[in-house]
Design a protein around this motif. Structure first.
Motif, short mmCIF file in Angstrom:
data_model
loop_
_atom_site.label_atom_id
_atom_site.label_comp_id
_atom_site.label_asym_id
_atom_site.label_seq_id
_atom_site.Cartn_x
_atom_site.Cartn_y
_atom_site.Cartn_z
N ALA A 15 80.16 66.22 44.11
CA ALA A 15 81.15 65.59 43.24
C ALA A 15 80.71 65.69 41.78
N LEU A 16 79.43 65.49 41.50
CA LEU A 16 78.94 65.64 40.12
C LEU A 16 79.09 67.08 39.64
N LEU A 17 78.84 68.03 40.53
CA LEU A 17 79.01 69.44 40.18
C LEU A 17 80.47 69.74 39.82
N LEU A 18 81.39 69.18 40.59
CA LEU A 18 82.82 69.36 40.28
C LEU A 18 83.17 68.73 38.93
N LEU A 19 82.60 67.56 38.64
CA LEU A 19 82.83 66.93 37.34
C LEU A 19 82.33 67.82 36.21
N LEU A 20 81.13 68.37 36.37
CA LEU A 20 80.58 69.25 35.34
C LEU A 20 81.43 70.51 35.18
N LEU A 21 81.90 71.07 36.28
CA LEU A 21 82.77 72.25 36.19
C LEU A 21 84.05 71.92 35.43
N GLY A 22 84.60 70.76 35.69
CA GLY A 22 85.81 70.34 34.96
C GLY A 22 85.56 70.20 33.48
N ILE A 23 84.41 69.65 33.12
CA ILE A 23 84.07 69.50 31.70
C ILE A 23 83.86 70.86 31.06
N ILE A 24 83.11 71.73 31.72
CA ILE A 24 82.85 73.07 31.20
C ILE A 24 84.16 73.85 31.07
N TRP A 25 85.05 73.69 32.04
CA TRP A 25 86.33 74.37 32.05
C TRP A 25 87.15 74.03 30.81
N LEU A 62 91.92 68.81 35.44
CA LEU A 62 92.12 67.60 36.24
C LEU A 62 91.95 67.89 37.73
N ILE A 63 92.20 69.13 38.13
CA ILE A 63 92.02 69.51 39.54
C ILE A 63 90.57 69.27 39.95
N PHE A 64 89.63 69.65 39.08
CA PHE A 64 88.21 69.43 39.38
C PHE A 64 87.91 67.94 39.51
N TYR A 65 88.51 67.13 38.64
CA TYR A 65 88.22 65.69 38.67
C TYR A 65 88.80 65.03 39.92
N VAL A 66 89.98 65.43 40.31
CA VAL A 66 90.59 64.87 41.52
C VAL A 66 89.77 65.29 42.75
N LEU A 67 89.36 66.56 42.79
CA LEU A 67 88.52 67.01 43.90
C LEU A 67 87.20 66.25 43.95
N ALA A 83 81.49 57.81 40.46
CA ALA A 83 82.34 58.99 40.27
C ALA A 83 83.69 58.59 39.70
N LEU A 84 84.27 57.51 40.20
CA LEU A 84 85.55 57.03 39.70
C LEU A 84 85.45 56.63 38.23
N ASN A 85 84.39 55.93 37.86
CA ASN A 85 84.20 55.52 36.47
C ASN A 85 84.03 56.73 35.55
N ILE A 86 83.28 57.72 35.99
CA ILE A 86 83.09 58.93 35.17
C ILE A 86 84.43 59.63 34.97
N LEU A 88 87.44 58.30 35.11
CA LEU A 88 88.29 57.48 34.24
C LEU A 88 87.88 57.61 32.77
N ILE A 89 86.60 57.63 32.50
CA ILE A 89 86.12 57.80 31.13
C ILE A 89 86.56 59.16 30.58
N ILE A 90 86.42 60.20 31.38
CA ILE A 90 86.83 61.54 30.94
C ILE A 90 88.33 61.58 30.69
N LEU A 91 89.11 60.97 31.56
CA LEU A 91 90.56 60.95 31.38
C LEU A 91 90.95 60.18 30.12
N ILE A 92 90.28 59.09 29.84
CA ILE A 92 90.57 58.33 28.62
C ILE A 92 90.23 59.16 27.39
N ILE A 93 89.09 59.83 27.42
CA ILE A 93 88.71 60.69 26.29
C ILE A 93 89.73 61.82 26.12
N LEU A 94 90.16 62.42 27.23
CA LEU A 94 91.17 63.48 27.15
C LEU A 94 92.47 62.97 26.55
N TYR A 95 92.88 61.78 26.96
CA TYR A 95 94.12 61.21 26.45
C TYR A 95 94.02 60.95 24.95
#
Length: 103
Positions: A15-25, A62-67, A83-86, A88-95
């Motif tokens: 899950a952390l790897l998917l989060l990092l991929l989403g950020i890098i993406w 967002l696909i990476f974050y949902v996965l 994972a949920l908090n991370i 949510l923080i990323i989504l708030i920053i994106l918004y």
């Protein structure tokens, strides 16, 4: 000690790897974005208009974050909540960034 933690919690590590991929993406540095390059190679649109408008790369990330949220183990509340908090923080920053036009 940290290596044992990641070996014992493979779902959380994935899950952390998917989060990092989403950020890098989605990171856009001096008009260079890995997500834009991949989307361009796949002939998928990057913007809602030809070269401007909504930046679809952000939405694809967002696909990476949902996965990541799906992969994280709901039974282990501590890791699931982290994972949920991370996410949510990323989504708030994106918004906020999309409102300010940073991305």
């Amino acid at each position: 000690e940290y290596m044992n933690f990641f070996k014992n919690n493979k779902r959380f590590t994935f899950a952390l790897l998917l989060l990092l991929l989403g950020i890098i993406w989605q990171i856009n540095y001096k008009y260079f974005s890995i997500g834009d390059i991949i989307l361009n190679k796949l002939n998928l649109p990057i913007y809602s208009e030809t070269t401007y408008g909504d930046h679809y790369t952000i939405y694809y990330s967002l696909i990476f974050y949902v996965l990541a949220l799906i992969v994280s183990n709901k039974k282990d509340k501590k890791f699931y909540n982290l994972a949920l908090n991370i996410i949510l923080i990323i989504l708030i920053i994106l918004y906020i960034a999309s409102i300010v036009n940073l991305l």
